[in-house]
Design a protein around this motif. Sequence first.
Motif, mmCIF file in Angstrom:
data_model
loop_
_atom_site.group_PDB
_atom_site.id
_atom_site.type_symbol
_atom_site.label_atom_id
_atom_site.label_comp_id
_atom_site.label_asym_id
_atom_site.label_seq_id
_atom_site.Cartn_x
_atom_site.Cartn_y
_atom_site.Cartn_z
ATOM 1 N N GLU A 50 0.845 -1.194 0.000
ATOM 2 C CA GLU A 50 0.000 0.000 0.000
ATOM 3 C C GLU A 50 0.881 1.245 0.000
ATOM 4 O OE1 GLU A 50 -3.097 0.086 2.868
ATOM 5 O OE2 GLU A 50 -3.713 -1.995 2.528
ATOM 6 N N GLY A 51 0.794 2.021 -1.066
ATOM 7 C CA GLY A 51 1.581 3.241 -1.185
ATOM 8 C C GLY A 51 0.861 4.431 -0.578
ATOM 9 N N PRO A 52 1.501 5.603 -0.550
ATOM 10 C CA PRO A 52 0.896 6.810 0.032
ATOM 11 C C PRO A 52 -0.198 7.379 -0.868
ATOM 12 C CG PRO A 52 3.019 7.342 -0.939
ATOM 13 C CD PRO A 52 2.881 5.847 -1.019
ATOM 14 N N GLU A 53 -1.200 8.025 -0.252
ATOM 15 C CA GLU A 53 -2.289 8.634 -1.014
ATOM 16 C C GLU A 53 -1.874 9.995 -1.585
ATOM 17 O OE1 GLU A 53 -5.788 8.706 1.389
ATOM 18 O OE2 GLU A 53 -5.861 6.528 1.616
ATOM 19 N N ILE A 54 -0.933 10.677 -0.931
ATOM 20 C CA ILE A 54 -0.368 11.917 -1.464
ATOM 21 C C ILE A 54 0.914 11.556 -2.204
ATOM 22 C CG2 ILE A 54 0.638 14.153 -0.899
ATOM 23 C CD1 ILE A 54 -1.224 14.339 1.455
ATOM 24 N N GLU A 55 0.921 11.785 -3.503
ATOM 25 C CA GLU A 55 2.035 11.361 -4.334
ATOM 26 C C GLU A 55 2.701 12.556 -5.005
ATOM 27 O OE1 GLU A 55 3.988 9.246 -4.947
ATOM 28 O OE2 GLU A 55 3.224 7.232 -4.582
ATOM 29 N N ASP A 83 4.427 14.191 -8.488
ATOM 30 C CA ASP A 83 4.148 14.123 -9.913
ATOM 31 C C ASP A 83 5.007 13.041 -10.580
ATOM 32 O OD1 ASP A 83 3.051 15.764 -12.464
ATOM 33 O OD2 ASP A 83 5.145 15.195 -12.804
ATOM 34 N N TYR A 84 6.208 12.841 -10.062
ATOM 35 C CA TYR A 84 7.114 11.854 -10.659
ATOM 36 C C TYR A 84 6.527 10.451 -10.586
ATOM 37 C CZ TYR A 84 11.048 8.698 -11.281
ATOM 38 O OH TYR A 84 11.850 7.681 -11.720
ATOM 39 N N TYR A 85 6.109 10.032 -9.387
ATOM 40 C CA TYR A 85 5.618 8.668 -9.218
ATOM 41 C C TYR A 85 4.240 8.473 -9.854
ATOM 42 C CZ TYR A 85 9.415 7.523 -6.031
ATOM 43 O OH TYR A 85 10.650 7.265 -5.487
ATOM 44 N N ASN A 86 3.417 9.510 -9.833
ATOM 45 C CA ASN A 86 2.058 9.366 -10.352
ATOM 46 C C ASN A 86 1.995 9.459 -11.876
ATOM 47 O OD1 ASN A 86 -0.877 9.352 -9.151
ATOM 48 N ND2 ASN A 86 -0.946 10.741 -10.893
ATOM 49 N N TYR A 105 -4.500 18.717 -7.518
ATOM 50 C CA TYR A 105 -3.135 19.116 -7.180
ATOM 51 C C TYR A 105 -3.107 19.807 -5.815
ATOM 52 C CZ TYR A 105 -1.346 18.068 -11.836
ATOM 53 O OH TYR A 105 -0.952 17.422 -12.979
ATOM 54 N N LEU A 106 -2.097 19.448 -4.996
ATOM 55 C CA LEU A 106 -1.876 20.103 -3.719
ATOM 56 C C LEU A 106 -0.821 21.197 -3.857
ATOM 57 C CD1 LEU A 106 -1.814 16.919 -1.457
ATOM 58 C CD2 LEU A 106 -3.762 18.369 -2.027
ATOM 59 N N SER A 107 0.078 21.015 -4.805
ATOM 60 C CA SER A 107 1.109 22.007 -5.137
ATOM 61 C C SER A 107 1.605 21.657 -6.531
ATOM 62 C CB SER A 107 2.258 21.965 -4.118
ATOM 63 O OG SER A 107 2.965 20.735 -4.214
ATOM 64 N N GLU A 108 2.626 22.354 -6.994
ATOM 65 C CA GLU A 108 3.161 22.032 -8.316
ATOM 66 C C GLU A 108 3.774 20.640 -8.354
ATOM 67 O OE1 GLU A 108 5.840 24.963 -9.725
ATOM 68 O OE2 GLU A 108 4.367 26.589 -9.747
ATOM 69 N N GLU A 109 4.253 20.172 -7.201
ATOM 70 C CA GLU A 109 4.945 18.886 -7.163
ATOM 71 C C GLU A 109 4.079 17.750 -6.654
ATOM 72 O OE1 GLU A 109 8.952 16.841 -5.159
ATOM 73 O OE2 GLU A 109 8.428 18.946 -4.755
ATOM 74 N N PHE A 110 3.161 18.040 -5.712
ATOM 75 C CA PHE A 110 2.404 16.980 -5.064
ATOM 76 C C PHE A 110 0.917 17.035 -5.411
ATOM 77 C CE2 PHE A 110 6.145 17.535 -2.367
ATOM 78 C CZ PHE A 110 6.594 16.221 -2.283
ATOM 79 N N LEU A 111 0.292 15.855 -5.352
ATOM 80 C CA LEU A 111 -1.116 15.722 -5.730
ATOM 81 C C LEU A 111 -1.720 14.519 -5.007
ATOM 82 C CD1 LEU A 111 -0.912 13.108 -7.883
ATOM 83 C CD2 LEU A 111 0.092 14.896 -9.294
ATOM 84 N N LEU A 112 -3.061 14.450 -5.035
ATOM 85 C CA LEU A 112 -3.734 13.242 -4.567
ATOM 86 C C LEU A 112 -3.641 12.225 -5.693
ATOM 87 C CD1 LEU A 112 -6.948 14.709 -2.878
ATOM 88 C CD2 LEU A 112 -4.855 13.943 -1.766
ATOM 89 N N ARG A 113 -3.103 11.049 -5.393
ATOM 90 C CA ARG A 113 -2.823 10.090 -6.462
ATOM 91 C C ARG A 113 -4.080 9.766 -7.261
ATOM 92 N NH1 ARG A 113 -1.760 4.552 -2.887
ATOM 93 N NH2 ARG A 113 -3.883 4.340 -2.097
ATOM 94 N N THR A 114 -3.929 9.665 -8.557
ATOM 95 C CA THR A 114 -5.049 9.345 -9.444
ATOM 96 C C THR A 114 -5.093 7.860 -9.768
ATOM 97 O OG1 THR A 114 -3.720 9.745 -11.429
ATOM 98 C CG2 THR A 114 -4.903 11.623 -10.482
ATOM 99 N N GLN A 173 3.358 0.805 -7.765
ATOM 100 C CA GLN A 173 4.178 -0.159 -8.493
ATOM 101 C C GLN A 173 5.590 0.376 -8.698
ATOM 102 O OE1 GLN A 173 2.170 -1.145 -12.134
ATOM 103 N NE2 GLN A 173 0.334 -1.920 -11.096
ATOM 104 N N ILE A 174 5.707 1.668 -8.993
ATOM 105 C CA ILE A 174 7.034 2.265 -9.190
ATOM 106 C C ILE A 174 7.825 2.200 -7.885
ATOM 107 C CG2 ILE A 174 8.284 4.341 -9.835
ATOM 108 C CD1 ILE A 174 6.715 3.047 -12.116
#
Length: 340
Positions: free
Chosen positions: A130-135, A137-140, A160-169, A175-176
């Motif tokens: 189980e990965g994090p819900e806040i991801e 942009d790189y991993y998502n 998007y939460l910021s330019e770099e982070f978001l709620l995973r889609t 997997q990454i």
Amino acid sequence: MQQDLEQMQKEAEEAALSAADSRSLYEAKTKFLGRTGLVTALLKGMKDLAAEARPAFGKKVNELREKLEAKFAACESALKAKELRQKLAEERVDVTMPGRKGKKGTLHPVTRIKNQLVDIFAGMGFEIYEGPEIESDYYNFTALNTPADHPARDMQDTFYLSEEFLLRTQTSAGQIRYMEKKKPPFKMLSPGKVFRSDEDATHSPMFHQMEGLVVDKGITLCDLQGMLNEFARTMFSETSKTRLRPSYFPFTEPSVEVDVSCASCGGKGCSLCKGTGWIEVLGAGMVNRRVLENCGIDPDEYTGFAFGMGVERIAMLKYGINNIKLMTENDVRFLEQFKD
């Protein structure tokens, strides 16, 4: 003066005896013995008496105060005892009566399907991650070979939460993270919540996904379909089978949409499958070479397949639910239908 004191005593005692409850008794006590009460007023008025009359008058007022305090205390004790008896009588429980049968709770349909999916794939040797819900942009997106101009990156599709982070889609981001830490061969299953800016009768802005990944030497689409056939037979019916249709996903090549034969009509065609005999259940494909390279895995030595499904969609097909919103409204009448 003596008559006035006797009259006040009589009035106070009558007020104490006639009090129906603790509140009215308290009000009567305050009227006579409070800081601004009648007895206190007598003591304050002593300044208007002659000096030689003050000691005798003060003594009588104090005697009156003591008598009234004793009277009010006795009445208070009697009232509390009476009120306690009334409360016990009202709250009495007849232990000889049969007890009330409590309702048995039940698991939410999404939880049921999630547990079933985990059991099915764990039985095939999949490890749960189980990965994090806040991801980021790189991993998502980036590590999953999603182009910079892909529509999924747009603000109207992603929270998007910021330019770099978001709620995973998508739980594919897990997997990454998993492939960065593990060396093949491996099988992993990543369940969890995902978030997308989408809402209608079959979509929700928050829903549950379950991603699967297998990486080993010599993995082919035949391995994928064989595993999915086993999943379909276990989840839906023994006669269920799957078919693969060409599709496109940035992180798999080739990519396929996976249909399952309709369990309601056995593939003959009905209203549920819109007369086709098939129902789309998930997307899958062979892991893109670039995705493997991004995780430090040699694509010339290892291949793999990945698949992803919406848990709510499986629940809707399994239980015949026609509106995804029913699973988030917490209507007990709906939830009570899912009992063992």
